[in-house]
Enzyme design. Structure first.
Site, PDB file in Angstrom:
ATOM      1  N   LYS A 196      55.058   2.853 -34.318  1.00 15.60           N
ATOM      2  CA  LYS A 196      55.335   3.358 -32.964  1.00 15.60           C
ATOM      3  C   LYS A 196      55.256   2.222 -31.943  1.00 15.60           C
ATOM      4  O   LYS A 196      54.701   1.159 -32.243  1.00 15.60           O
ATOM      5  CB  LYS A 196      54.349   4.480 -32.623  1.00 15.60           C
ATOM      6  CG  LYS A 196      52.890   4.045 -32.610  1.00 15.60           C
ATOM      7  CD  LYS A 196      51.957   5.248 -32.673  1.00 15.60           C
ATOM      8  CE  LYS A 196      50.510   4.809 -32.574  1.00 15.60           C
ATOM      9  NZ  LYS A 196      49.580   5.927 -32.877  1.00 15.60           N
ATOM     10  N   ARG A 239      44.211  16.668 -29.149  1.00 18.16           N
ATOM     11  CA  ARG A 239      45.294  15.899 -28.562  1.00 18.16           C
ATOM     12  C   ARG A 239      46.611  16.526 -29.009  1.00 18.16           C
ATOM     13  O   ARG A 239      47.291  17.163 -28.245  1.00 18.16           O
ATOM     14  CB  ARG A 239      45.154  14.444 -29.016  1.00 18.16           C
ATOM     15  CG  ARG A 239      45.903  13.459 -28.208  1.00 18.16           C
ATOM     16  CD  ARG A 239      45.671  12.035 -28.658  1.00 18.16           C
ATOM     17  NE  ARG A 239      46.209  11.757 -29.990  1.00 18.16           N
ATOM     18  CZ  ARG A 239      46.432  10.537 -30.481  1.00 18.16           C
ATOM     19  NH1 ARG A 239      46.133   9.483 -29.768  1.00 18.16           N
ATOM     20  NH2 ARG A 239      46.926  10.372 -31.685  1.00 18.16           N
ATOM     21  N   TYR A 272      46.141 -16.968  -5.599  1.00 20.44           N
ATOM     22  CA  TYR A 272      46.087 -15.945  -4.542  1.00 20.44           C
ATOM     23  C   TYR A 272      44.656 -15.539  -4.207  1.00 20.44           C
ATOM     24  O   TYR A 272      43.802 -15.442  -5.098  1.00 20.44           O
ATOM     25  CB  TYR A 272      46.849 -14.699  -4.987  1.00 20.44           C
ATOM     26  CG  TYR A 272      48.347 -14.836  -4.881  1.00 20.44           C
ATOM     27  CD1 TYR A 272      48.970 -15.036  -3.659  1.00 20.44           C
ATOM     28  CD2 TYR A 272      49.135 -14.738  -6.033  1.00 20.44           C
ATOM     29  CE1 TYR A 272      50.347 -15.154  -3.578  1.00 20.44           C
ATOM     30  CE2 TYR A 272      50.518 -14.848  -5.948  1.00 20.44           C
ATOM     31  CZ  TYR A 272      51.123 -15.052  -4.734  1.00 20.44           C
ATOM     32  OH  TYR A 272      52.480 -15.155  -4.649  1.00 20.44           O
ATOM     33  N   MET A 281      52.362 -13.443 -10.798  1.00 23.33           N
ATOM     34  CA  MET A 281      53.457 -12.804 -11.536  1.00 23.33           C
ATOM     35  C   MET A 281      53.975 -13.662 -12.680  1.00 23.33           C
ATOM     36  O   MET A 281      54.172 -13.186 -13.793  1.00 23.33           O
ATOM     37  CB  MET A 281      54.601 -12.456 -10.569  1.00 23.33           C
ATOM     38  CG  MET A 281      55.695 -11.627 -11.222  1.00 23.33           C
ATOM     39  SD  MET A 281      57.065 -11.265 -10.126  1.00 23.33           S
ATOM     40  CE  MET A 281      56.297 -10.214  -8.904  1.00 23.33           C
TER      41      MET A 281
HETATM   42  C1  LIG Z   1      48.742   5.628 -33.942  1.00 22.98           C
HETATM   43  C2  LIG Z   1      48.471   6.576 -35.004  1.00 22.98           C
HETATM   44  C3  LIG Z   1      48.098   6.139 -36.284  1.00 22.98           C
HETATM   45  C4  LIG Z   1      47.794   4.699 -36.583  1.00 22.98           C
HETATM   46  O1  LIG Z   1      46.593   4.384 -35.975  1.00 22.98           O
HETATM   47  P1  LIG Z   1      45.934   2.927 -36.061  1.00 22.98           P
HETATM   48  O2  LIG Z   1      44.609   3.100 -35.443  1.00 22.98           O
HETATM   49  O3  LIG Z   1      46.839   2.038 -35.276  1.00 22.98           O
HETATM   50  O4  LIG Z   1      45.889   2.561 -37.489  1.00 22.98           O
HETATM   51  C5  LIG Z   1      47.947   7.078 -37.279  1.00 22.98           C
HETATM   52  N1  LIG Z   1      48.133   8.393 -37.020  1.00 22.98           N
HETATM   53  C6  LIG Z   1      48.458   8.860 -35.797  1.00 22.98           C
HETATM   54  C7  LIG Z   1      48.617  10.313 -35.581  1.00 22.98           C
HETATM   55  C8  LIG Z   1      48.628   7.969 -34.745  1.00 22.98           C
HETATM   56  O5  LIG Z   1      48.928   8.427 -33.530  1.00 22.98           O
END
Ligand SMILES: *Cc1c(COP(=O)(O)O)cnc(C)c1O
Length: 369
Positions: free
Chosen positions: A42, A140, A262, A310
């Site tokens: 992801k 979640r 800055y 920046m």
């Molecule tokens: C991001 C994610 C993972 C991987 O998690 P890591 O801590 O990066 O290994 C696995 N399962 C779900 C549902 C996730 O959202």
């Protein structure tokens, strides 16, 4: 000296070590014993480039992939034509046909999503593949026990969906002694007992190091593949994957009392030498690192001086012999002396955020052998 012309034009140079990612994959496989290991890609492969990292992981043996969004799945599908790709975010409303078209498998996170996928299956006259996620305690994504029970009793829906995976996600896997790990394990075990034929998956990177009870039929790591330490209380078992070098634009000598950057937030206590680096918060070099982050040059740790702006940041190089650092030279922000976890600690964040915010302006080099 830089000879790669693209590197000569860039302010930061990001080198991504594909064999290190593959070695990390094999290390996680070893921890999992006989249990297969998927790869989570992801957020553009945690910022490292999903369409490059994906095929490298496939070569290393990964056969199941996860992304967060259908858009990410569509892009990854072009690079990986023949593997299951699961969409962790669920079944996005209005995008259902895109899942079919690109052969993406939704992780169904609610009964409503299950019903919508089953309705599409009936309309197509086909069973459709999917994962289901249970909420084992993180609140979640995923179905609460009541929905899992309702699903278990709904034969009509179940006859339309080919359940490829039952999964859940751990909230505290990086803290092995946390009581919630056991509680979530037990909750997940209760849910999966209702679907004993379906492969199960619970462990992210850190979860894999909680031991066999957490492995089920599939590991699901992301961060550890890319060099984040999955066992923060101990030395990292993973190999570093990224090197980030910043180019020196200028070196100047300043008198005691003179300010840098800055807000005049840094003032030299003694006569100092300051190198101006070609990276800033527009590269997602976190502004929070102002006056608290470090860079490295030939094994010497050098503190940032003044606010990150920046496009540039100041570095106090007084500790180096005069003349040792010249415009065009490179200092390490991430590298052998300082990994993503260390830089994250300096910025008050986690390695995940350092990786996923690596800037788009950096010149990228993929090391493949
Ligand atoms: C991001 C994610 C993972 C991987 O998690 P890591 O801590 O990066 O290994 C696995 N399962 C779900 C549902 C996730 O959202």
């Amino acid at each position: 000296m830089l000879t790669d012309t693209a590197a000569t034009r860039a302010g930061g140079i990001l080198t991504i070590d594909l064999p290190a990612i593959q070695a990390n994959y094999r290390r996680l496989r070893q921890e999992l014993g006989d249990v297969p290991c998927a790869a989570v890609l992801k957020a553009d492969g945690y910022g490292l480039g999903d369409t490059v990292v994906g095929p490298a992981l496939r070569k290393a043996g990964a056969r199941t992939f996860f992304v967060a969004l259908p858009d990410e799945g569509i892009r990854l599908r072009r690079a990986l034509p023949d593997v299951p790709i699961f969409i962790l975010g669920g079944l996005f409303k209005g995008a259902e046909e895109e899942y079919l078209h690109n052969d993406l498998l939704p992780v169904l996170n609610s009964l409503e999503e299950v019903e919508r996928w089953a309705a599409l299956a009936r309309q197509k006259g086909n069973r459709l593949g999917a994962a289901i996620q249970t909420d084992s305690g993180m609140s979640r994504l995923g179905m609460p026990d009541s929905e899992i029970l309702a699903l278990h009793e709904n034969q009509e829906i179940l006859s339309s969906i080919e359940l490829r995976l039952i999964m859940s996600h751990l909230a505290c896997a990086d803290e092995p002694a946390h009581l919630q790990n056991r509680e979530q394990l037990q909750s997940f075990q209760r849910a999966r007992r209702l679907f004993p034929e379906v492969p199960a998956s619970l462990a992210n990177s850190s979860g894999i190091f909680l031991g066999k009870d957490y492995h089920f039929e599939l590991g699901r790591p992301g961060a550890a593949l890319y060099g984040v330490n999955p066992t923060p209380a101990q030395a990292s078992p993973m190999r570093p994957v990224v090197r980030l070098q910043a180019k020196v634009l200028q070196v100047r000598s300043i008198d005691a009392g003179r300010s840098v950057g800055y807000g005049a937030a840094f003032r030299a206590k003694t006569k100092s030498r300051i190198a101006t680096l070609a990276l800033g918060y527009a590269d997602s070099f976190l502004r929070h690192l102002s006056d608290r982050g470090f860079a490295w040059y030939q094994g010497i740790r050098l503190p940032l001086a003044g606010r990150v702006s920046m496009d540039v940041a100041g570095l106090d190089i007084t500790a180096l012999p005069e003349g040792s650092l010249q415009p065009g030279d490179l200092v390490d922000i991430l590298g052998p002396d300082q990994g993503v976890d260390e830089l994250a600690a300096q910025a008050g964040t986690i390695g995940y955020e350092i990786l996923t915010s690596l800037g788009r302006r950096y010149h990228r080099i993929y090391r493949s052998v």
